[in-house]
Design a protein around this motif. Structure first.
Motif, PDB file in Angstrom:
ATOM      1  N   ALA A  89      50.920  33.105  45.818  1.00  0.00           N
ATOM      2  CA  ALA A  89      50.445  33.030  47.197  1.00  0.00           C
ATOM      3  C   ALA A  89      50.895  34.303  47.900  1.00  0.00           C
ATOM      4  CB  ALA A  89      50.992  31.796  47.916  1.00  0.00           C
ATOM      5  N   GLY A  90      50.032  34.851  48.776  1.00  0.00           N
ATOM      6  CA  GLY A  90      50.344  36.120  49.419  1.00  0.00           C
ATOM      7  C   GLY A  90      50.134  36.086  50.918  1.00  0.00           C
ATOM      8  N   TYR A  91      50.959  36.860  51.652  1.00  0.00           N
ATOM      9  CA  TYR A  91      50.945  36.838  53.117  1.00  0.00           C
ATOM     10  C   TYR A  91      51.324  38.216  53.642  1.00  0.00           C
ATOM     11  CZ  TYR A  91      51.818  32.082  51.551  1.00  0.00           C
ATOM     12  OH  TYR A  91      51.761  30.899  50.864  1.00  0.00           O
ATOM     13  N   THR A  92      50.954  38.479  54.891  1.00  0.00           N
ATOM     14  CA  THR A  92      51.329  39.729  55.537  1.00  0.00           C
ATOM     15  C   THR A  92      51.707  39.507  56.991  1.00  0.00           C
ATOM     16  OG1 THR A  92      50.588  41.982  56.092  1.00  0.00           O
ATOM     17  CG2 THR A  92      48.925  40.252  56.179  1.00  0.00           C
ATOM     18  N   THR A  93      52.590  40.348  57.488  1.00  0.00           N
ATOM     19  CA  THR A  93      52.820  40.385  58.923  1.00  0.00           C
ATOM     20  C   THR A  93      51.623  41.060  59.585  1.00  0.00           C
ATOM     21  OG1 THR A  93      54.000  42.487  58.644  1.00  0.00           O
ATOM     22  CG2 THR A  93      55.322  40.478  58.713  1.00  0.00           C
ATOM     23  N   GLY A  94      51.484  40.879  60.891  1.00  0.00           N
ATOM     24  CA  GLY A  94      50.350  41.448  61.610  1.00  0.00           C
ATOM     25  C   GLY A  94      49.406  40.367  62.083  1.00  0.00           C
ATOM     26  N   ARG A  95      48.446  40.797  62.897  1.00  0.00           N
ATOM     27  CA  ARG A  95      47.508  39.847  63.499  1.00  0.00           C
ATOM     28  C   ARG A  95      46.112  40.060  62.945  1.00  0.00           C
ATOM     29  NH1 ARG A  95      49.311  40.049  69.918  1.00  0.00           N
ATOM     30  NH2 ARG A  95      51.479  39.415  69.585  1.00  0.00           N
ATOM     31  N   PHE A  96      45.554  39.021  62.375  1.00  0.00           N
ATOM     32  CA  PHE A  96      44.192  39.042  61.869  1.00  0.00           C
ATOM     33  C   PHE A  96      43.483  37.811  62.376  1.00  0.00           C
ATOM     34  CE2 PHE A  96      46.722  41.459  58.898  1.00  0.00           C
ATOM     35  CZ  PHE A  96      45.932  42.566  58.643  1.00  0.00           C
ATOM     36  N   SER A  97      42.262  37.973  62.821  1.00  0.00           N
ATOM     37  CA  SER A  97      41.503  36.859  63.376  1.00  0.00           C
ATOM     38  C   SER A  97      40.383  36.459  62.439  1.00  0.00           C
ATOM     39  CB  SER A  97      40.909  37.247  64.739  1.00  0.00           C
ATOM     40  OG  SER A  97      40.035  36.251  65.197  1.00  0.00           O
ATOM     41  N   SER A  98      40.262  35.160  62.190  1.00  0.00           N
ATOM     42  CA  SER A  98      39.162  34.666  61.357  1.00  0.00           C
ATOM     43  C   SER A  98      37.819  34.836  62.052  1.00  0.00           C
ATOM     44  CB  SER A  98      39.391  33.194  61.010  1.00  0.00           C
ATOM     45  OG  SER A  98      39.498  32.409  62.178  1.00  0.00           O
ATOM     46  N   ILE A 108      53.809  29.174  54.504  1.00  0.00           N
ATOM     47  CA  ILE A 108      54.356  29.497  53.184  1.00  0.00           C
ATOM     48  C   ILE A 108      55.044  28.272  52.582  1.00  0.00           C
ATOM     49  CG2 ILE A 108      55.852  31.041  51.876  1.00  0.00           C
ATOM     50  CD1 ILE A 108      55.612  33.050  54.163  1.00  0.00           C
ATOM     51  N   LEU A 109      55.814  27.572  53.394  1.00  0.00           N
ATOM     52  CA  LEU A 109      56.493  26.370  52.902  1.00  0.00           C
ATOM     53  C   LEU A 109      55.485  25.310  52.465  1.00  0.00           C
ATOM     54  CD1 LEU A 109      59.408  26.085  55.493  1.00  0.00           C
ATOM     55  CD2 LEU A 109      59.553  26.871  53.114  1.00  0.00           C
ATOM     56  N   ALA A 110      54.380  25.191  53.211  1.00  0.00           N
ATOM     57  CA  ALA A 110      53.338  24.225  52.829  1.00  0.00           C
ATOM     58  C   ALA A 110      52.712  24.611  51.496  1.00  0.00           C
ATOM     59  CB  ALA A 110      52.277  24.149  53.924  1.00  0.00           C
ATOM     60  N   ASP A 111      52.487  25.907  51.285  1.00  0.00           N
ATOM     61  CA  ASP A 111      51.898  26.351  50.023  1.00  0.00           C
ATOM     62  C   ASP A 111      52.875  26.184  48.865  1.00  0.00           C
ATOM     63  OD1 ASP A 111      49.508  26.956  51.226  1.00  0.00           O
ATOM     64  OD2 ASP A 111      49.964  29.084  51.505  1.00  0.00           O
ATOM     65  N   ILE A 112      54.167  26.414  49.113  1.00  0.00           N
ATOM     66  CA  ILE A 112      55.164  26.176  48.069  1.00  0.00           C
ATOM     67  C   ILE A 112      55.191  24.691  47.704  1.00  0.00           C
ATOM     68  CG2 ILE A 112      57.643  26.164  47.576  1.00  0.00           C
ATOM     69  CD1 ILE A 112      57.859  28.748  49.195  1.00  0.00           C
ATOM     70  N   ALA A 113      55.116  23.830  48.719  1.00  0.00           N
ATOM     71  CA  ALA A 113      55.097  22.386  48.459  1.00  0.00           C
ATOM     72  C   ALA A 113      53.863  22.001  47.648  1.00  0.00           C
ATOM     73  CB  ALA A 113      55.128  21.619  49.782  1.00  0.00           C
ATOM     74  N   PHE A 114      52.728  22.622  47.959  1.00  0.00           N
ATOM     75  CA  PHE A 114      51.498  22.346  47.207  1.00  0.00           C
ATOM     76  C   PHE A 114      51.648  22.744  45.740  1.00  0.00           C
ATOM     77  CE2 PHE A 114      47.568  24.088  45.422  1.00  0.00           C
ATOM     78  CZ  PHE A 114      46.728  22.977  45.491  1.00  0.00           C
ATOM     79  N   LEU A 115      52.295  23.872  45.477  1.00  0.00           N
ATOM     80  CA  LEU A 115      52.424  24.372  44.110  1.00  0.00           C
ATOM     81  C   LEU A 115      53.514  23.654  43.312  1.00  0.00           C
ATOM     82  CD1 LEU A 115      52.108  28.211  44.775  1.00  0.00           C
ATOM     83  CD2 LEU A 115      50.491  26.802  43.469  1.00  0.00           C
TER      84      LEU A 115
END
Length: 369
Positions: A129-138, A152-159
């Motif tokens: 799973a990958g993440y970045t600081t900064g602001r991005f809008s969908s 991130i914690l939710a994705d770790i729990a999923f995995l």
């Protein structure tokens, strides 16, 4: 039981000064892997709306073939340059990677963040799973995973329970800093405590600490891999490839670094002999205070303040030349932020350090005088 060798490299541009293959000097070293990860710090496109920023990075989509030649399996696209050419550039990047069987990590052409992915080699499964600081809008038509601890914690729990290892890629930290901040260290520890086994950091363009923590491994910054060594304020052109043995059941075995030097053509070379040992010794040196819990906010600001202030002031000067009064007012507000205030104190401590050391030596010699 077999182990899986994961190799991880830092920032990748896919441009060179003379048009040569960007990985031609290290291809043989990358063959000895089961999984190869890198941070793709560029957009793979020749179209799209150019971002309003000082440094816009891109390469043609065909440059993705270099990644395939080198054997990259997974590349992070969750970084501050993934949106440099807008939605069209982002879409072209995904297409260039996916058509070559390379897994893009941390972004997608959907409204929600990209979910974790699982890759299996030699009977061992690895969740990424990958993440970045900064602001991005969908609202822009694509999504880049933001570095939000709850996500991130939710994705770790999923995995957890679905794979043997959980690898978290984080584009974070302060550029040109050799140390992670106390906040980064605490977050990395919480992610390991939650079930991650390996954290791969990037963004500072410098090497940072490698820390063993409660059965997990944290590489706070992998540094440059194939990038411009003259990038504004770069402190060095030294880097490394990280190799980690992953065993079934979430057990991390030995790890090692392969020292590199990036030349003036942006091409990495393997470094052996005494210079390679110097790089290894430097990584050990910057790792010790992190592992020993000795990175305080005061020490960290003292270390990062000069490069941080210079880099951001130059960025604001560029924006002021293009945008006039508004960026000037924004710079004024920025100069009064708590972060900048911490930098001012750090700069003062750096200036006073020689006098304090001289005074300490004088006091130490006084009894014997």
């Amino acid at each position: 039981m077999q182990s899986l060798k994961l190799m991880a490299a830092g920032d990748i541009w896919l441009q060179t000064m003379n048009g040569q293959h960007p990985f031609e000097k290290v291809l043989h070293a990358l063959r000895d892997k089961d999984l190869l990860f890198g941070n793709l710090e560029t957009t793979l496109s020749e179209r799209g709306e150019r971002a309003e920023k000082h440094h816009v990075i891109s390469a043609p989509p065909r440059a993705a073939q270099y990644l395939l030649d080198a054997g990259f399996d997974v590349v992070s696209i969750a970084n501050n340059h993934s949106a440099d050419l807008g939605v069209e550039g982002f879409s072209d990047t995904l297409t260039a990677l996916e058509t070559r069987g390379i897994l893009p990590l941390g972004g997608s052409m959907v409204q929600d963040r990209q979910e974790p992915v699982i890759v299996e080699r030699k009977g061992i499964s690895v969740g990424f799973a990958g993440y970045t600081t900064g602001r991005f809008s969908s609202a822009h038509g694509f999504t880049v995973n933001r570095l939000i601890e709850e996500d991130i914690l939710a994705d770790i729990a999923f995995l957890t329970g679905r794979c043997d290892h959980i690898v978290i890629s984080l584009h974070w930290g302060t550029e040109m800093a050799y140390y992670p901040s106390p906040r980064q260290i605490r977050l990395a520890h919480r992610l390991i405590d939650a079930g991650a086994t390996l954290i791969l950091g990037h963004h500072p363009h410098t090497m940072q600490a490698i820390e063993r923590y409660r059965g997990g491994l944290i590489a706070y910054s992998l540094g440059m891999f194939q990038f411009d060594p003259h990038w504004p304020h770069n402190l060095s052109r030294e880097a490394f490839i990280l190799s980690v043995d992953l065993w079934g059941g979430g057990v991390i075995g030995e790890h090692e670094i392969t020292p590199l030097i990036v030349d003036d053509d942006y091409v990495p070379h393997l470094v052996e002999g005494s210079r390679g040992e110097v790089i290894r010794a430097f990584v050990d040196e910057i790792s010790r205070p992190v592992s020993g819990g000795r990175i305080t906010w005061a020490r960290w600001f003292e270390e990062i303040a000069p490069a941080y202030m210079k880099m951001n002031l130059e960025s604001y000067r560029y924006r002021i030349r293009r945008g006039g009064p508004l960026p000037f007012l924004e710079m004024g507000v920025w100069l009064c932020t708590p972060f900048c205030l911490g930098c001012y104190v750090g700069l003062a401590r750096r200036a006073l350090r020689p006098m304090l050391l001289q005074g300490a030596r004088a006091l130490g010699e006084e009894p014997g005088s």
